[in-house]
Design a protein around this motif. Sequence first.
Motif, PDB file in Angstrom:
ATOM      1  N   SER A 143       0.816  -1.210   0.000  1.00 12.59           N
ATOM      2  CA  SER A 143       0.000   0.000   0.000  1.00 12.59           C
ATOM      3  C   SER A 143       0.851   1.261   0.000  1.00 12.59           C
ATOM      4  O   SER A 143       0.403   2.319  -0.447  1.00 12.59           O
ATOM      5  CB  SER A 143      -0.934   0.009   1.217  1.00 12.59           C
ATOM      6  OG  SER A 143      -1.830  -1.087   1.155  1.00 12.59           O
ATOM      7  N   ILE A 144       2.071   1.138   0.503  1.00 13.52           N
ATOM      8  CA  ILE A 144       2.990   2.279   0.503  1.00 13.52           C
ATOM      9  C   ILE A 144       3.825   2.313  -0.774  1.00 13.52           C
ATOM     10  O   ILE A 144       3.908   3.339  -1.458  1.00 13.52           O
ATOM     11  CB  ILE A 144       3.923   2.215   1.736  1.00 13.52           C
ATOM     12  CG1 ILE A 144       3.114   2.359   3.026  1.00 13.52           C
ATOM     13  CG2 ILE A 144       5.001   3.302   1.647  1.00 13.52           C
ATOM     14  CD1 ILE A 144       3.922   2.109   4.283  1.00 13.52           C
ATOM     15  N   LEU A 145       4.443   1.184  -1.100  1.00  5.88           N
ATOM     16  CA  LEU A 145       5.412   1.151  -2.197  1.00  5.88           C
ATOM     17  C   LEU A 145       4.784   1.229  -3.586  1.00  5.88           C
ATOM     18  O   LEU A 145       5.374   1.839  -4.487  1.00  5.88           O
ATOM     19  CB  LEU A 145       6.268  -0.113  -2.088  1.00  5.88           C
ATOM     20  CG  LEU A 145       7.205  -0.163  -0.875  1.00  5.88           C
ATOM     21  CD1 LEU A 145       7.966  -1.483  -0.845  1.00  5.88           C
ATOM     22  CD2 LEU A 145       8.177   1.003  -0.903  1.00  5.88           C
ATOM     23  N   VAL A 146       3.617   0.612  -3.777  1.00  5.96           N
ATOM     24  CA  VAL A 146       2.996   0.660  -5.107  1.00  5.96           C
ATOM     25  C   VAL A 146       2.704   2.101  -5.535  1.00  5.96           C
ATOM     26  O   VAL A 146       3.139   2.532  -6.614  1.00  5.96           O
ATOM     27  CB  VAL A 146       1.722  -0.217  -5.167  1.00  5.96           C
ATOM     28  CG1 VAL A 146       0.957   0.049  -6.471  1.00  5.96           C
ATOM     29  CG2 VAL A 146       2.085  -1.688  -5.080  1.00  5.96           C
ATOM     30  N   PRO A 147       1.991   2.897  -4.722  1.00  9.11           N
ATOM     31  CA  PRO A 147       1.758   4.295  -5.125  1.00  9.11           C
ATOM     32  C   PRO A 147       3.045   5.109  -5.250  1.00  9.11           C
ATOM     33  O   PRO A 147       3.158   5.959  -6.141  1.00  9.11           O
ATOM     34  CB  PRO A 147       0.870   4.844  -4.004  1.00  9.11           C
ATOM     35  CG  PRO A 147       0.195   3.644  -3.429  1.00  9.11           C
ATOM     36  CD  PRO A 147       1.243   2.570  -3.493  1.00  9.11           C
ATOM     37  N   VAL A 148       4.010   4.861  -4.361  1.00  9.22           N
ATOM     38  CA  VAL A 148       5.272   5.620  -4.408  1.00  9.22           C
ATOM     39  C   VAL A 148       6.043   5.320  -5.697  1.00  9.22           C
ATOM     40  O   VAL A 148       6.523   6.244  -6.374  1.00  9.22           O
ATOM     41  CB  VAL A 148       6.148   5.301  -3.179  1.00  9.22           C
ATOM     42  CG1 VAL A 148       7.565   5.835  -3.375  1.00  9.22           C
ATOM     43  CG2 VAL A 148       5.538   5.907  -1.922  1.00  9.22           C
ATOM     44  N   ILE A 149       6.165   4.054  -6.041  1.00  7.94           N
ATOM     45  CA  ILE A 149       6.915   3.670  -7.249  1.00  7.94           C
ATOM     46  C   ILE A 149       6.197   4.121  -8.518  1.00  7.94           C
ATOM     47  O   ILE A 149       6.817   4.659  -9.441  1.00  7.94           O
ATOM     48  CB  ILE A 149       7.160   2.153  -7.269  1.00  7.94           C
ATOM     49  CG1 ILE A 149       8.101   1.759  -6.119  1.00  7.94           C
ATOM     50  CG2 ILE A 149       7.755   1.713  -8.610  1.00  7.94           C
ATOM     51  CD1 ILE A 149       8.292   0.267  -5.938  1.00  7.94           C
ATOM     52  N   VAL A 150       4.881   3.912  -8.564  1.00  3.66           N
ATOM     53  CA  VAL A 150       4.107   4.369  -9.725  1.00  3.66           C
ATOM     54  C   VAL A 150       4.199   5.885  -9.849  1.00  3.66           C
ATOM     55  O   VAL A 150       4.388   6.431 -10.943  1.00  3.66           O
ATOM     56  CB  VAL A 150       2.631   3.928  -9.608  1.00  3.66           C
ATOM     57  CG1 VAL A 150       1.785   4.600 -10.695  1.00  3.66           C
ATOM     58  CG2 VAL A 150       2.519   2.408  -9.737  1.00  3.66           C
TER      59      VAL A 150
END
Length: 232
Positions: free
Chosen positions: A97-104
């Motif tokens: 939930s943190i890394l997916v939005p950050v990387i995208v």
Amino acid sequence: MGRTKNIWFSTVALVVAIIFFGLSGTDIWVENHFFNPATHQWILDRDEPVLKFLFYDGIKRLLIILNVLAIIGLIVWWKKPFLALYRKGAVIVILSSILVPVIVGSFKALTNIPCPKHLEIYGGSYPHTCVWEKYPSTFCNHKRIKCWPAGHASGGFALLSLIYLFRTRRAKIAAGSFAMALGWSMGTYKMLIGDHFLSHTVITMIMAWLIISVIVYLADLLEHRRSRSKMV
């Protein structure tokens, strides 16, 4: 072995999707159905308050609140016996939930690809280009555009990680279906107001699964190493 297959499959699917949408006219064909050239308006009004709250502001805030509560709950109940079976899955969900939005979001900042509403064919000033193409030398790009891939939908697709939280096949299917429905409802709304092409949401969905697969692989690797160290 199954975890690495997920990573390789997602990587290949991502490359194929990027090439397909870049070379085909699918994006334009789909988006044309949502734009009225006579009135220069999209099928949905981006300023309509109810829809904006349901599919943009409200759902974004809800996901943030749920993530914060999940992190607090995991910290508070970390050593509780009832959490033992779900601890690893909960960590995977929170990290996703943190890394997916950050990387995208990081990719959005780098790619400099315009939204449909920015394109000349829809009343904007930007030419239509593929993600690997540069703008024509005659075009003056005054500011970086952040429209590829779809950042908003990434929060919904990040919840595909719920598959690794639940234990039964039925629960996993329900969790995956919920995440897909949420991600696509968020992505479709942005398509209907001219903020994203179909490919933007497809790419985000595949990227989300790839990132989740890497997180799961690393979590399994760490768990395996800890088990081996206890046996020594």
